[in-house]
Every structure is written in C-alpha cells, then in structure tokens.
Scaffold this motif. Structure first.
Motif, PDB file in Angstrom:
ATOM      1  N   GLN A 168      34.887  38.137  45.259  1.00 60.03           N
ATOM      2  CA  GLN A 168      34.550  39.492  44.824  1.00 60.03           C
ATOM      3  C   GLN A 168      35.615  40.529  45.153  1.00 60.03           C
ATOM      4  O   GLN A 168      35.440  41.704  44.823  1.00 60.03           O
ATOM      5  CB  GLN A 168      33.230  39.929  45.479  1.00 60.03           C
ATOM      6  N   SER A 169      36.694  40.110  45.812  1.00 59.46           N
ATOM      7  CA  SER A 169      37.745  41.067  46.143  1.00 59.46           C
ATOM      8  C   SER A 169      39.041  40.316  46.416  1.00 59.46           C
ATOM      9  O   SER A 169      39.031  39.114  46.704  1.00 59.46           O
ATOM     10  CB  SER A 169      37.369  41.908  47.369  1.00 59.46           C
ATOM     11  N   HIS A 190      34.559  41.308  39.489  1.00 55.47           N
ATOM     12  CA  HIS A 190      33.530  42.273  39.862  1.00 55.47           C
ATOM     13  C   HIS A 190      32.151  41.698  39.584  1.00 55.47           C
ATOM     14  O   HIS A 190      31.984  40.778  38.778  1.00 55.47           O
ATOM     15  CB  HIS A 190      33.707  43.565  39.065  1.00 55.47           C
ATOM     16  N   ASN A 309      31.355  44.188  47.082  1.00 56.18           N
ATOM     17  CA  ASN A 309      31.482  44.526  45.660  1.00 56.18           C
ATOM     18  C   ASN A 309      30.072  44.784  45.158  1.00 56.18           C
ATOM     19  O   ASN A 309      29.490  43.970  44.455  1.00 56.18           O
ATOM     20  CB  ASN A 309      32.147  43.370  44.901  1.00 56.18           C
TER      21      ASN A 309
END
Length: 399
Positions: A168-169, A190, A309
């Motif tokens: 997610q990142s 995302h 996220n």
C-alpha cells in the motif's frame, strides 16, 4: 487437456469476526467483492471457529454460498460474492502446537484436498496460505500491508506460480524487496471505495444533519475510521475544542475505545463531539459523509504514517464532500490533485482547526457534492483496483 473445472478466484482471510475495528478484514471482503462484481467466480474463504458437531461438515467443508444478511449488513457486499466458511475442530487454536492450529487445518487439509480442485488463482494476506498455494502449484497474489521483518523463502517468491505482491505504500514495497522479494514481483497500489459511495442520498443526508445538529450548530465535521492515537483522534478532539461553534461526529472504534475518548472529551471539557460508534448497516456511511460540511482525515507523524493507505480517504473523495487531510507520505501524491481539500501538517490541532475554518469559508457544502472530487475519485473504486492487480498476472493464470 485443459482443466475447465478450475474456475474459482479464491480470496482467503485468516479471520472474519464481524466485529468493529477490523479494517483488514473489511479490506479482504471488499477485494473479493470487487472481483465478483467484475464477473469472476470470486469466493471468500475463511476459518469458521464455531464448534461443529456434525462430522460431515469436516468431510465436505468447502461449500461456497451467498453470505447471510448479517454479513451483508456488516460489510456492504453485493449479491455476486460467494463465501465459504471453513469449519474448525473444537480444539483448533485452543491448545498449543501447529497440529491444532487453524492454519495447519486450512493449508494441509482444506486447501490441497477440497479447495485446489476448483481453484484458478488465490489472493491472500496470509503468508502460510501463500506457501501452501505455491507448493500446490496454484497461481498466487500476495498482499502485504506492514513492513517485512524476516527473509522470504526464495523457493516461494521465485516460483513461477508466485505472481505478484501488492503493498500500500513505497516504504512497504522497499521493505519487501530488502527481505528477498524480487523487484519485478512487487508493486504498491492505493486502496479504494465501494461504488455505493457515488450514489447521492440527499434525503438521508438531511436526516443526519437534523439529528447531529440538533444542538443549534450550523456546521458538521465527520471522522470515520479506527480510534487509535496514531490516527490523530486526540488531535481532532483538541481541534474541536478550538471550534466550539462546530459540531464534530466520530464513527468507528470498539465500545472500549469510544468510552475512552468520551471520557477524554469530558476531561478536556469538549462538548461538541458526538461518538456514533460502529455504523450499521455499513451503507449508512454514504449518507453520513454526504451530510457533512467537512470530512476530517487527521493523522499523527511517525512510522505508522509511512505505510497507512486508509480506505476512508477514498470513500471521502467519492462522497464529494470537502476534506481536511493531514500530510502523510502515502497520500502526498494527491496534494496537487483536483480534490476539494485543505492539507495541513501532522500533530498540530491548531493548524487542523485553521484548515477546517478555511474550508468552511471557501467551499460551502453542496447537496450534490463537488463534481471535481467525485470525478477524480472514479479511478479508485475497488473494481478498478482488482482489474489493475490482474494485469500483473500471467494471462494463462488469470481467472
């Protein structure tokens, strides 16, 4: 000859409790639901920890079916998703040892004997399930939301059946690579929102405003999500104290967390914050978001800010309601987007309060929502995320 019986797109979640404060469970459900909405034979499998007396349920345990009304109300899924509750033995996870663990029962018995024959591909956050799937030559999508802390087994991540790892990142992606994940097998994406958040509900939104603004205040700020200090709840309460003329409403959290923050408000003499608890049915969040003048996205700095996220951010944008957003690394890409939002530094209640005042003066509430935010949000629905993930899967392995 091609085996046409292998059609199922299996999503496995290690836990589905139908309890508040279970963001990762909700994530698992919504990923599976999105794949089902795209037309795939999506089945969400999970351990069912009830005590079963009927031994036939252990002999024939895999029966995908429509989720019951409680499941639908809690998670807000549509009719295409199927679920498979895998029955557990009465002593499962109650005594020590791997032979009595739910993971062993799922990976050594249910998966190779009952799930494998109909499975085309699996998607899971459970690493034990990943390893079992790869060993059974099942194409696999792995999802990892936290920093990796130990080396990946090379024979698993280098297998042709290990298709892609989703994070997610960027910091999480880098941590996976550091511990042995092949560079070409990990991406970060995302999260998303349910399409129900795009449906306007002006009458229901008005009812929320009548209820929450009954004390005579004119403006409503809403927060939805987990109630942890690192999420910025303390910051939001301190900001509310600076703005006594504005009503704040906070949803989410466990009963204990709600009581804790209610007491904090009492101790700090903050009288303009209402705690709504866990909103059910889940679809009521849609009208609540549309009822707000502002949707609050506080967050504290620190390690947690590097990997979060939040699903609520994408639900917020789909509502078309103006936002106040804390500047945290995974969301900075949106700072120069068309979203109707003001951005402020973390850990600063005064700055957050100033941003709220700025938004109220600059972007008054619109019953129809702000079109720029709604249009921009469209790309982040769960279905688009599911479709994007499958672009990383070999064509021959796709469901």
């Amino acid at each position: 000859m091609k085996n046409n019986s292998k059609t199922k797109y299996i999503f496995f979640s290690r836990e589905l409790s139908l309890q508040p404060d279970t963001a990762h469970e909700i994530h698992d459900v919504l990923c599976a639901n999105a794949a089902a909405n795209l037309g795939y034979a999506s089945v969400l499998a999970y351990p069912d920890r009830k005590n079963y007396i009927n031994p036939l349920k252990l002999i024939f345990p895999f029966h995908p079916k429509q989720p019951d009304s409680q499941f639908v109300e809690f998670y807000g899924v549509q009719e295409k998703l199927k679920v498979a509750a895998l029955p557990m033995l009465w002593l499962t996870d109650k005594v020590g040892g791997k032979f009595t663990s739910s993971s062993t029962l799922v990976t050594k018995y249910y998966l190779p004997i009952h799930i494998l024959p109909c499975t085309k591909i699996v998607h899971t956050r459970d690493w034990n399930f990943v390893k079992a799937a790869i060993k059974n030559k099942i194409p696999t999508i792995y999802e990892r939301h936290y920093f990796q802390e130990q080396q990946f087994e090379p024979e698993i991540v280098n297998s042709p059946f290990f298709q892609i790892a989703i994070t997610q990142s960027e910091p999480i992606r880098e941590s996976l690579i550091k511990y042995g994940m092949p560079l070409e097998k990990v991406v970060w994406l995302h999260n998303g929102f349910e399409n129900s958040f795009l449906v306007r509900q002006p009458e229901a939104a008005l009812e929320w405003r009548k209820e929450l603004l009954a004390d005579g205040r004119e403006h409503l700020v809403v927060y939805s999500g987990a109630l942890y200090p690192f999420k910025g709840i303390d910051v939001l309460i301190d900001a509310a104290k600076e703005l006594p003329q504005i009503q704040f409403a906070i949803t989410g959290g466990t009963e204990a967390q709600v009581k804790k923050y209610q007491q904090m408000c009492k101790d700090k003499q903050v009288e303009n914050v209402k705690f709504l608890g866990w909103i059910l049915p889940r679809k009521r969040l849609v009208s609540l978001f549309q009822a707000a003048d502002i949707l609050a996205h506080p967050h504290c700095s620190g390690n947690a800010a590097n990997f979060t996220n939040p699903v609520k951010f994408f639900q917020y944008m789909a509502s078309g309601t103006p936002m106040v957003v804390t500047e945290i690394p995974p969301l900075m890409v949106f700072k120069n987007s068309p979203l109707i939002a003001d951005w402020c530094e973390p850990d600063n209640p005064h700055k957050f309060a100033e941003s709220i005042q700025y938004i109220l003066k600059t972007y008054p509430r619109k019953i129809e929502g702000y079109a720029d935010s709604i249009k921009f949000a469209g790309q982040f629905c769960w279905e688009n995320r599911a479709a994007k993930i499958l672009t990383y899967v070999d064509q021959s392995f796709q469901p």
